[in-house]
Design a protein around this motif. Sequence first.
Motif, mmCIF file in Angstrom:
data_model
loop_
_atom_site.group_PDB
_atom_site.id
_atom_site.type_symbol
_atom_site.label_atom_id
_atom_site.label_comp_id
_atom_site.label_asym_id
_atom_site.label_seq_id
_atom_site.Cartn_x
_atom_site.Cartn_y
_atom_site.Cartn_z
ATOM 1 N N GLU A 7 0.826 -1.208 0.000
ATOM 2 C CA GLU A 7 0.000 0.000 0.000
ATOM 3 C C GLU A 7 0.865 1.264 0.000
ATOM 4 O OE1 GLU A 7 -2.473 -0.892 3.361
ATOM 5 O OE2 GLU A 7 -3.888 -2.030 2.122
ATOM 6 N N ARG A 8 2.002 1.203 0.638
ATOM 7 C CA ARG A 8 2.918 2.357 0.656
ATOM 8 C C ARG A 8 3.530 2.621 -0.710
ATOM 9 N NH1 ARG A 8 6.569 2.004 6.020
ATOM 10 N NH2 ARG A 8 7.543 3.733 4.936
ATOM 11 N N ALA A 9 3.538 1.604 -1.568
ATOM 12 C CA ALA A 9 4.121 1.759 -2.902
ATOM 13 C C ALA A 9 3.178 2.478 -3.867
ATOM 14 C CB ALA A 9 4.519 0.395 -3.462
ATOM 15 N N ASN A 10 1.932 2.708 -3.458
ATOM 16 C CA ASN A 10 0.986 3.539 -4.223
ATOM 17 C C ASN A 10 0.829 3.154 -5.689
ATOM 18 O OD1 ASN A 10 0.265 5.238 -2.058
ATOM 19 N ND2 ASN A 10 2.169 6.388 -2.317
ATOM 20 N N GLY A 11 0.677 1.880 -5.980
ATOM 21 C CA GLY A 11 0.391 1.451 -7.343
ATOM 22 C C GLY A 11 1.540 1.565 -8.324
ATOM 23 N N GLN A 12 2.744 1.717 -7.831
ATOM 24 C CA GLN A 12 3.909 1.855 -8.703
ATOM 25 C C GLN A 12 4.277 0.527 -9.374
ATOM 26 O OE1 GLN A 12 7.059 4.653 -7.067
ATOM 27 N NE2 GLN A 12 6.044 3.966 -5.206
ATOM 28 N N ARG A 13 5.155 0.620 -10.360
ATOM 29 C CA ARG A 13 5.745 -0.575 -10.978
ATOM 30 C C ARG A 13 6.893 -1.022 -10.074
ATOM 31 N NH1 ARG A 13 8.067 1.442 -16.221
ATOM 32 N NH2 ARG A 13 8.544 3.126 -14.802
ATOM 33 N N VAL A 14 6.800 -2.246 -9.568
ATOM 34 C CA VAL A 14 7.741 -2.743 -8.563
ATOM 35 C C VAL A 14 8.474 -3.964 -9.088
ATOM 36 C CG1 VAL A 14 7.959 -3.706 -6.232
ATOM 37 C CG2 VAL A 14 6.269 -1.923 -6.685
ATOM 38 N N ILE A 15 9.762 -4.017 -8.809
ATOM 39 C CA ILE A 15 10.543 -5.224 -9.033
ATOM 40 C C ILE A 15 10.884 -5.791 -7.663
ATOM 41 C CG2 ILE A 15 12.698 -6.221 -9.893
ATOM 42 C CD1 ILE A 15 12.782 -3.913 -11.948
ATOM 43 N N ASP A 16 10.438 -7.018 -7.417
ATOM 44 C CA ASP A 16 10.830 -7.757 -6.210
ATOM 45 C C ASP A 16 11.977 -8.647 -6.640
ATOM 46 O OD1 ASP A 16 11.154 -9.338 -3.976
ATOM 47 O OD2 ASP A 16 9.041 -9.873 -3.786
ATOM 48 N N SER A 17 13.182 -8.226 -6.310
ATOM 49 C CA SER A 17 14.385 -8.843 -6.879
ATOM 50 C C SER A 17 14.828 -10.142 -6.211
ATOM 51 C CB SER A 17 15.542 -7.842 -6.842
ATOM 52 O OG SER A 17 15.803 -7.458 -5.503
ATOM 53 N N CYS A 18 14.322 -10.434 -5.049
ATOM 54 C CA CYS A 18 14.629 -11.686 -4.332
ATOM 55 C C CYS A 18 13.291 -12.228 -3.842
ATOM 56 C CB CYS A 18 15.574 -11.430 -3.163
ATOM 57 S SG CYS A 18 17.147 -10.675 -3.594
ATOM 58 N N ALA A 19 12.443 -12.659 -4.769
ATOM 59 C CA ALA A 19 11.032 -12.901 -4.488
ATOM 60 C C ALA A 19 10.754 -14.073 -3.556
ATOM 61 C CB ALA A 19 10.270 -13.099 -5.794
ATOM 62 N N GLY A 20 11.630 -15.058 -3.502
ATOM 63 C CA GLY A 20 11.390 -16.201 -2.630
ATOM 64 C C GLY A 20 10.058 -16.848 -2.928
ATOM 65 N N ALA A 21 9.277 -17.132 -1.894
ATOM 66 C CA ALA A 21 7.973 -17.784 -2.046
ATOM 67 C C ALA A 21 6.857 -16.781 -2.356
ATOM 68 C CB ALA A 21 7.637 -18.588 -0.795
ATOM 69 N N GLY A 22 7.198 -15.515 -2.559
ATOM 70 C CA GLY A 22 6.256 -14.550 -3.098
ATOM 71 C C GLY A 22 5.510 -13.651 -2.140
ATOM 72 N N GLY A 23 5.754 -13.739 -0.855
ATOM 73 C CA GLY A 23 4.974 -12.950 0.104
ATOM 74 C C GLY A 23 4.964 -11.466 -0.183
ATOM 75 N N ASN A 24 6.118 -10.880 -0.436
ATOM 76 C CA ASN A 24 6.177 -9.441 -0.689
ATOM 77 C C ASN A 24 5.583 -9.097 -2.043
ATOM 78 O OD1 ASN A 24 7.568 -8.532 1.760
ATOM 79 N ND2 ASN A 24 9.259 -9.738 0.988
ATOM 80 N N ALA A 25 5.887 -9.878 -3.076
ATOM 81 C CA ALA A 25 5.318 -9.636 -4.407
ATOM 82 C C ALA A 25 3.795 -9.677 -4.336
ATOM 83 C CB ALA A 25 5.841 -10.664 -5.403
ATOM 84 N N ILE A 26 3.258 -10.616 -3.593
ATOM 85 C CA ILE A 26 1.810 -10.737 -3.424
ATOM 86 C C ILE A 26 1.254 -9.499 -2.718
ATOM 87 C CG2 ILE A 26 0.012 -12.032 -2.206
ATOM 88 C CD1 ILE A 26 1.770 -14.585 -2.849
ATOM 89 N N GLY A 27 1.945 -9.032 -1.688
ATOM 90 C CA GLY A 27 1.512 -7.820 -0.992
ATOM 91 C C GLY A 27 1.471 -6.620 -1.915
ATOM 92 N N PHE A 28 2.494 -6.450 -2.741
ATOM 93 C CA PHE A 28 2.513 -5.338 -3.694
ATOM 94 C C PHE A 28 1.369 -5.479 -4.700
ATOM 95 C CE2 PHE A 28 7.132 -5.051 -2.534
ATOM 96 C CZ PHE A 28 7.118 -3.738 -2.087
ATOM 97 N N ALA A 29 1.169 -6.679 -5.248
ATOM 98 C CA ALA A 29 0.113 -6.892 -6.248
ATOM 99 C C ALA A 29 -1.275 -6.690 -5.642
ATOM 100 C CB ALA A 29 0.243 -8.293 -6.848
ATOM 101 N N ARG A 30 -1.484 -7.182 -4.442
ATOM 102 C CA ARG A 30 -2.787 -7.002 -3.780
ATOM 103 C C ARG A 30 -3.094 -5.525 -3.567
ATOM 104 N NH1 ARG A 30 -3.169 -10.012 1.565
ATOM 105 N NH2 ARG A 30 -5.333 -9.324 1.450
ATOM 106 N N ALA A 31 -2.045 -4.715 -3.413
ATOM 107 C CA ALA A 31 -2.226 -3.279 -3.193
ATOM 108 C C ALA A 31 -2.328 -2.496 -4.505
ATOM 109 C CB ALA A 31 -1.074 -2.735 -2.343
ATOM 110 N N GLY A 32 -2.331 -3.200 -5.637
ATOM 111 C CA GLY A 32 -2.529 -2.538 -6.916
ATOM 112 C C GLY A 32 -1.279 -2.221 -7.708
ATOM 113 N N CYS A 33 -0.145 -2.677 -7.262
ATOM 114 C CA CYS A 33 1.099 -2.455 -7.998
ATOM 115 C C CYS A 33 1.235 -3.493 -9.111
ATOM 116 C CB CYS A 33 2.306 -2.585 -7.069
ATOM 117 S SG CYS A 33 2.355 -1.391 -5.730
ATOM 118 N N SER A 34 1.913 -3.111 -10.181
ATOM 119 C CA SER A 34 2.322 -4.120 -11.158
ATOM 120 C C SER A 34 3.690 -4.605 -10.698
ATOM 121 C CB SER A 34 2.366 -3.546 -12.571
ATOM 122 O OG SER A 34 3.351 -2.557 -12.679
ATOM 123 N N VAL A 35 3.896 -5.917 -10.735
ATOM 124 C CA VAL A 35 5.064 -6.505 -10.080
ATOM 125 C C VAL A 35 5.805 -7.442 -11.018
ATOM 126 C CG1 VAL A 35 5.857 -7.882 -8.105
ATOM 127 C CG2 VAL A 35 3.843 -6.422 -7.864
#
Length: 156
Positions: A7-35
Amino acid sequence: LALALGERANGQRVIDSCAGAGGNAIGFARAGCSVLAIELDPQRLAMAKHNAGIYGIADRIKFECGDAREILPECEADLLFIDPPWGGDYDKTNVSLSDLQPAEELIALAAHIPKKWLKVPPSFDPASLPGCRVEAVFGVGRGDEHRVKFLLVEVG
């Protein structure tokens, strides 16, 4: 906590560079970011895809298997998110940037990306990354609200 970061990323285009099992990428996508979620380990990337499917947002994340140090220079984004693997064995008294591979290299390779966030252990030494802004992120569970879960470091 991942959704709150998203939510703090405000819908920005985000690269999760060490995605692992996806928790952070999922958080960004759920908040409306493209990931773009990059993960070196194909098994962990498969877990990330599976987990994104559970949340119904797999279509909002592009998954890339490979070394972020090789992929990143060709990518465009507003925000680079780095959660280097630090696991449970990290030094609880003092962690420097050089202890968190490949964070230092990724920062150097991402000069073209305006914002960079690092998710690091509470014992991270900000002096190892001059000019950074550090914020403690506390737990949200019952009895956990006074415990620093990680530090969010903003670079440049």
